[in-house]
Scaffold this motif. Structure first.
Motif, PDB file in Angstrom:
ATOM      1  N   THR A  97       4.933 -17.730 -52.129  1.00 52.96           N
ATOM      2  CA  THR A  97       4.532 -16.562 -51.335  1.00 52.96           C
ATOM      3  C   THR A  97       4.953 -16.807 -49.900  1.00 52.96           C
ATOM      4  O   THR A  97       4.568 -17.815 -49.302  1.00 52.96           O
ATOM      5  N   ARG A 129      17.581 -10.084 -51.770  1.00 53.38           N
ATOM      6  CA  ARG A 129      18.579 -11.084 -52.212  1.00 53.38           C
ATOM      7  C   ARG A 129      17.860 -12.306 -52.797  1.00 53.38           C
ATOM      8  O   ARG A 129      18.165 -12.742 -53.902  1.00 53.38           O
ATOM      9  N   THR A 130      16.878 -12.811 -52.037  1.00 60.70           N
ATOM     10  CA  THR A 130      16.132 -13.987 -52.525  1.00 60.70           C
ATOM     11  C   THR A 130      14.639 -13.682 -52.679  1.00 60.70           C
ATOM     12  O   THR A 130      13.882 -14.552 -53.097  1.00 60.70           O
ATOM     13  N   VAL A 175       5.052 -10.785 -50.669  1.00 59.03           N
ATOM     14  CA  VAL A 175       6.486 -11.083 -50.737  1.00 59.03           C
ATOM     15  C   VAL A 175       6.639 -12.514 -51.255  1.00 59.03           C
ATOM     16  O   VAL A 175       6.078 -13.460 -50.685  1.00 59.03           O
ATOM     17  N   ILE A 200      12.904 -20.093 -54.890  1.00 60.24           N
ATOM     18  CA  ILE A 200      13.400 -21.336 -54.265  1.00 60.24           C
ATOM     19  C   ILE A 200      14.010 -22.258 -55.320  1.00 60.24           C
ATOM     20  O   ILE A 200      13.632 -22.224 -56.495  1.00 60.24           O
ATOM     21  N   ARG A 260      13.753 -26.624 -52.339  1.00 59.09           N
ATOM     22  CA  ARG A 260      12.769 -25.717 -51.736  1.00 59.09           C
ATOM     23  C   ARG A 260      13.400 -24.694 -50.791  1.00 59.09           C
ATOM     24  O   ARG A 260      12.701 -24.032 -50.022  1.00 59.09           O
ATOM     25  N   PRO A 296      15.552 -21.069 -50.144  1.00 57.57           N
ATOM     26  CA  PRO A 296      15.708 -19.809 -50.883  1.00 57.57           C
ATOM     27  C   PRO A 296      17.005 -19.776 -51.688  1.00 57.57           C
ATOM     28  O   PRO A 296      18.044 -20.277 -51.216  1.00 57.57           O
TER      29      PRO A 296
HETATM   30  C1  LIG Z   1       9.607 -19.211 -48.277  1.00 57.78           C
HETATM   31  C2  LIG Z   1      10.593 -20.116 -47.511  1.00 57.78           C
HETATM   32  C3  LIG Z   1      11.322 -21.021 -48.496  1.00 57.78           C
HETATM   33  C4  LIG Z   1      11.579 -19.156 -46.838  1.00 57.78           C
HETATM   34  O1  LIG Z   1      12.457 -19.932 -46.056  1.00 57.78           O
HETATM   35  P1  LIG Z   1      13.285 -19.231 -44.870  1.00 57.78           P
HETATM   36  O2  LIG Z   1      14.249 -20.229 -44.380  1.00 57.78           O
HETATM   37  O3  LIG Z   1      12.332 -18.590 -43.935  1.00 57.78           O
HETATM   38  O4  LIG Z   1      14.071 -18.127 -45.679  1.00 57.78           O
HETATM   39  P2  LIG Z   1      14.898 -16.882 -45.163  1.00 57.78           P
HETATM   40  O5  LIG Z   1      14.731 -16.593 -43.708  1.00 57.78           O
HETATM   41  O6  LIG Z   1      16.302 -17.084 -45.707  1.00 57.78           O
HETATM   42  O7  LIG Z   1      14.197 -15.673 -45.975  1.00 57.78           O
HETATM   43  C5  LIG Z   1      14.191 -15.668 -47.395  1.00 57.78           C
HETATM   44  C6  LIG Z   1      13.687 -14.319 -47.860  1.00 57.78           C
HETATM   45  O8  LIG Z   1      12.321 -14.196 -47.465  1.00 57.78           O
HETATM   46  C7  LIG Z   1      12.143 -13.003 -46.720  1.00 57.78           C
HETATM   47  N1  LIG Z   1      11.159 -13.282 -45.681  1.00 57.78           N
HETATM   48  C8  LIG Z   1      11.089 -14.363 -44.874  1.00 57.78           C
HETATM   49  N2  LIG Z   1      10.039 -14.263 -44.047  1.00 57.78           N
HETATM   50  C9  LIG Z   1       9.443 -13.079 -44.350  1.00 57.78           C
HETATM   51  C10 LIG Z   1       8.311 -12.394 -43.825  1.00 57.78           C
HETATM   52  N3  LIG Z   1       7.588 -12.900 -42.824  1.00 57.78           N
HETATM   53  N4  LIG Z   1       7.982 -11.204 -44.375  1.00 57.78           N
HETATM   54  C11 LIG Z   1       8.693 -10.668 -45.390  1.00 57.78           C
HETATM   55  N5  LIG Z   1       9.788 -11.290 -45.928  1.00 57.78           N
HETATM   56  C12 LIG Z   1      10.145 -12.454 -45.392  1.00 57.78           C
HETATM   57  C13 LIG Z   1      13.515 -12.716 -46.104  1.00 57.78           C
HETATM   58  O9  LIG Z   1      13.643 -11.341 -45.772  1.00 57.78           O
HETATM   59  C14 LIG Z   1      14.424 -13.132 -47.231  1.00 57.78           C
HETATM   60  O10 LIG Z   1      14.467 -12.115 -48.226  1.00 57.78           O
HETATM   61  P3  LIG Z   1      15.871 -11.579 -48.875  1.00 57.78           P
HETATM   62  O11 LIG Z   1      16.750 -12.762 -49.164  1.00 57.78           O
HETATM   63  O12 LIG Z   1      15.472 -10.888 -50.140  1.00 57.78           O
HETATM   64  O13 LIG Z   1      16.458 -10.664 -47.869  1.00 57.78           O
HETATM   65  C15 LIG Z   1       9.860 -20.974 -46.416  1.00 57.78           C
HETATM   66  O14 LIG Z   1       9.431 -20.131 -45.360  1.00 57.78           O
HETATM   67  C16 LIG Z   1       8.666 -21.699 -47.012  1.00 57.78           C
HETATM   68  O15 LIG Z   1       8.831 -22.681 -47.733  1.00 57.78           O
HETATM   69  N6  LIG Z   1       7.458 -21.225 -46.698  1.00 57.78           N
HETATM   70  C17 LIG Z   1       6.232 -21.784 -47.314  1.00 57.78           C
HETATM   71  C18 LIG Z   1       5.949 -21.073 -48.632  1.00 57.78           C
HETATM   72  C19 LIG Z   1       4.693 -21.579 -49.282  1.00 57.78           C
HETATM   73  O16 LIG Z   1       4.491 -22.753 -49.408  1.00 57.78           O
HETATM   74  N7  LIG Z   1       3.861 -20.633 -49.711  1.00 57.78           N
HETATM   75  C20 LIG Z   1       2.611 -20.957 -50.362  1.00 57.78           C
HETATM   76  C21 LIG Z   1       1.475 -20.713 -49.461  1.00 57.78           C
HETATM   77  S1  LIG Z   1       1.226 -22.015 -48.335  1.00 57.78           S
END
Ligand SMILES: CC(C)(COP(=O)(O)OP(=O)(O)OC[C@H]1O[C@@H](n2cnc3c(N)ncnc32)[C@H](O)[C@@H]1OP(=O)(O)O)[C@@H](O)C(=O)NCCC(=O)NCCS
Length: 124
Positions: free
Chosen positions: A48, A77-78, A108, A112, A116, A118
């Protein structure tokens, strides 16, 4: 209305110290309901990344049945965005007889890979 992704009874252990339902429990059920729906379409591990503003319109009480409906709104996309609508069937009422809207939210999820990072949905 389509079948719910999750139906679960609110238990005393899901309340806060004042005896009110713990909002975090409801959000976690919504997160699970969104994931249940997302996993039907995305075959990578999902995390998430975002949850939009959630407002609790009505209370949930111990013994109520929480009913979470989840619908995919957008495939990116991801990422995949799932709208989750939450209702309760109140305790002591016949199932399905009276549903009250409690809250709603958009979840959203991001696909991954093993590192880890995307990955494009369903590629590879
Ligand atoms: C999820 C994670 C891998 C994304 O990494 P990132 O480098 O920010 O990825 P990107 O910027 O390439 O975004 C990936 C996708 O997420 C979406 N996204 C990123 N941040 C977002 C936000 N705040 N709101 C909505 N969508 C979002 C992007 O639009 C993109 O979607 P698309 O490819 O379909 O266009 C990273 O932020 C992470 O590991 N977060 C922790 C997740 C987790 O552990 N969750 C459990 C709860 S703690």
């Amino acid at each position: 209305m389509q079948e719910p992704a999750i139906k679960v009874i609110a238990m005393p252990s899901d309340t806060n110290p004042d005896g009110n339902m713990f909002g975090g429990w409801i959000v976690s059920m919504m997160d699970l309901a969104g994931a249940v729906e997302a996993r039907k379409l995305v075959h990578h591990n999902l995390v998430t990344v975002a949850i939009d503003n959630i407002v609790f319109h009505n209370p949930v009480f111990v013994g109520d049945c929480l009913v979470c409906h989840a619908n995919v709104e957008k495939m990116g996309r991801t990422s995949i965005t799932v709208k989750v609508d939450v209702y309760v069937e109140r305790k002591n009422r016949k199932a399905g007889q009276h549903k009250e809207k409690v809250t709603e939210g958009r979840f959203v999820f991001v696909a991954i890979g093993e590192d880890r990072k995307p990955v494009p949905i369903n590629a590879g």
